[in-house]
Write a protein that holds these residues in place. Structure first.
Motif, mmCIF file in Angstrom:
data_model
loop_
_atom_site.group_PDB
_atom_site.id
_atom_site.type_symbol
_atom_site.label_atom_id
_atom_site.label_comp_id
_atom_site.label_asym_id
_atom_site.label_seq_id
_atom_site.Cartn_x
_atom_site.Cartn_y
_atom_site.Cartn_z
ATOM 1 N N VAL A 41 3.864 6.721 -7.763
ATOM 2 C CA VAL A 41 4.168 5.307 -7.553
ATOM 3 C C VAL A 41 3.268 4.500 -8.493
ATOM 4 N N ALA A 42 3.875 3.862 -9.473
ATOM 5 C CA ALA A 42 3.117 3.109 -10.473
ATOM 6 C C ALA A 42 2.475 1.868 -9.861
ATOM 7 N N ASP A 43 1.319 1.488 -10.400
ATOM 8 C CA ASP A 43 0.637 0.231 -10.063
ATOM 9 C C ASP A 43 0.319 0.062 -8.579
ATOM 10 N N ALA A 44 0.069 1.138 -7.857
ATOM 11 C CA ALA A 44 -0.126 1.038 -6.411
ATOM 12 C C ALA A 44 -1.582 1.086 -5.957
ATOM 13 N N CYS A 45 -2.504 1.522 -6.801
ATOM 14 C CA CYS A 45 -3.902 1.629 -6.387
ATOM 15 C C CYS A 45 -4.510 0.234 -6.263
ATOM 16 N N VAL A 46 -5.105 -0.071 -5.104
ATOM 17 C CA VAL A 46 -5.687 -1.396 -4.872
ATOM 18 C C VAL A 46 -6.997 -1.599 -5.623
ATOM 19 N N GLU A 47 -7.618 -0.529 -6.084
ATOM 20 C CA GLU A 47 -8.882 -0.630 -6.823
ATOM 21 C C GLU A 47 -8.651 -0.832 -8.317
ATOM 22 N N CYS A 48 -7.848 0.030 -8.933
ATOM 23 C CA CYS A 48 -7.711 0.005 -10.396
ATOM 24 C C CYS A 48 -6.325 -0.424 -10.871
ATOM 25 N N GLY A 49 -5.360 -0.491 -9.967
ATOM 26 C CA GLY A 49 -4.016 -0.894 -10.356
ATOM 27 C C GLY A 49 -3.193 0.203 -10.992
ATOM 28 N N ASN A 50 -3.733 1.412 -11.055
ATOM 29 C CA ASN A 50 -2.983 2.525 -11.635
ATOM 30 C C ASN A 50 -2.089 3.177 -10.582
ATOM 31 N N ALA A 51 -1.485 4.257 -10.960
ATOM 32 C CA ALA A 51 -0.530 4.951 -10.102
ATOM 33 C C ALA A 51 -1.227 5.762 -9.005
ATOM 34 N N VAL A 52 -0.488 6.042 -7.955
ATOM 35 C CA VAL A 52 -0.910 6.954 -6.896
ATOM 36 C C VAL A 52 0.176 8.002 -6.753
ATOM 37 N N TYR A 53 -0.151 9.107 -6.100
ATOM 38 C CA TYR A 53 0.885 10.097 -5.850
ATOM 39 C C TYR A 53 1.098 10.247 -4.356
ATOM 40 N N VAL A 54 2.348 10.529 -3.996
ATOM 41 C CA VAL A 54 2.735 10.680 -2.605
ATOM 42 C C VAL A 54 3.397 12.039 -2.447
ATOM 43 N N PRO A 55 2.808 12.937 -1.657
ATOM 44 C CA PRO A 55 3.481 14.211 -1.393
ATOM 45 C C PRO A 55 4.838 13.962 -0.734
ATOM 46 N N ARG A 56 5.793 14.818 -1.018
ATOM 47 C CA ARG A 56 7.145 14.644 -0.492
ATOM 48 C C ARG A 56 7.165 14.579 1.031
ATOM 49 N N SER A 57 6.216 15.231 1.687
ATOM 50 C CA SER A 57 6.189 15.251 3.146
ATOM 51 C C SER A 57 5.658 13.947 3.757
ATOM 52 N N GLU A 58 5.129 13.048 2.930
ATOM 53 C CA GLU A 58 4.555 11.788 3.421
ATOM 54 C C GLU A 58 5.515 10.634 3.164
ATOM 55 N N SER A 59 5.457 9.616 4.011
ATOM 56 C CA SER A 59 6.306 8.449 3.790
ATOM 57 C C SER A 59 5.492 7.226 3.378
ATOM 58 N N ALA A 60 4.209 7.192 3.722
ATOM 59 C CA ALA A 60 3.367 6.046 3.386
ATOM 60 C C ALA A 60 2.760 6.223 1.998
#
Length: 89
Positions: A41-60
């Motif tokens: 997920v691009a631009d989702a980190c609240v600290e640096c504004g970079n991407a985060v990753y979400v395992p397929r088993s997670e919804s949040a």
């Protein structure tokens, strides 16, 4: 080639590395899941504004990328988890 911890498919390192490009300081060597088992997920980190990753088993979607979470642990000595605690209203 190593298997994905989630689905046991062989990890296509080229495909996963391309998908991980937006993540700061992370490469395919840091992951044990295949590209099909993780969403970036691009631009989702609240600290640096970079991407985060979400395992397929997670919804949040996490609030912190792995690099910022690691930085916070180093700075504070406390693990913030993947989501920040919002002050109660």
């Amino acid at each position: 080639m190593k298997p994905c911890h989630s689905c046991q498919a062989v990890i296509d390192e080229y495909l996963l590395d391309k998908q991980l490009e937006p993540l700061r300081d992370l490469t395919v060597d840091d992951f044990n899941v295949c590209a099909d088992c993780v969403t970036i997920v691009a631009d989702a980190c609240v600290e640096c504004g970079n991407a985060v990753y979400v395992p397929r088993s997670e919804s949040a979607t996490p609030d912190y990328c792995p690099a910022c979470r690691s930085d916070l642990i180093d700075r504070t000595g406390r693990d913030p988890g993947w989501n920040r605690d919002l002050p109660s209203a």
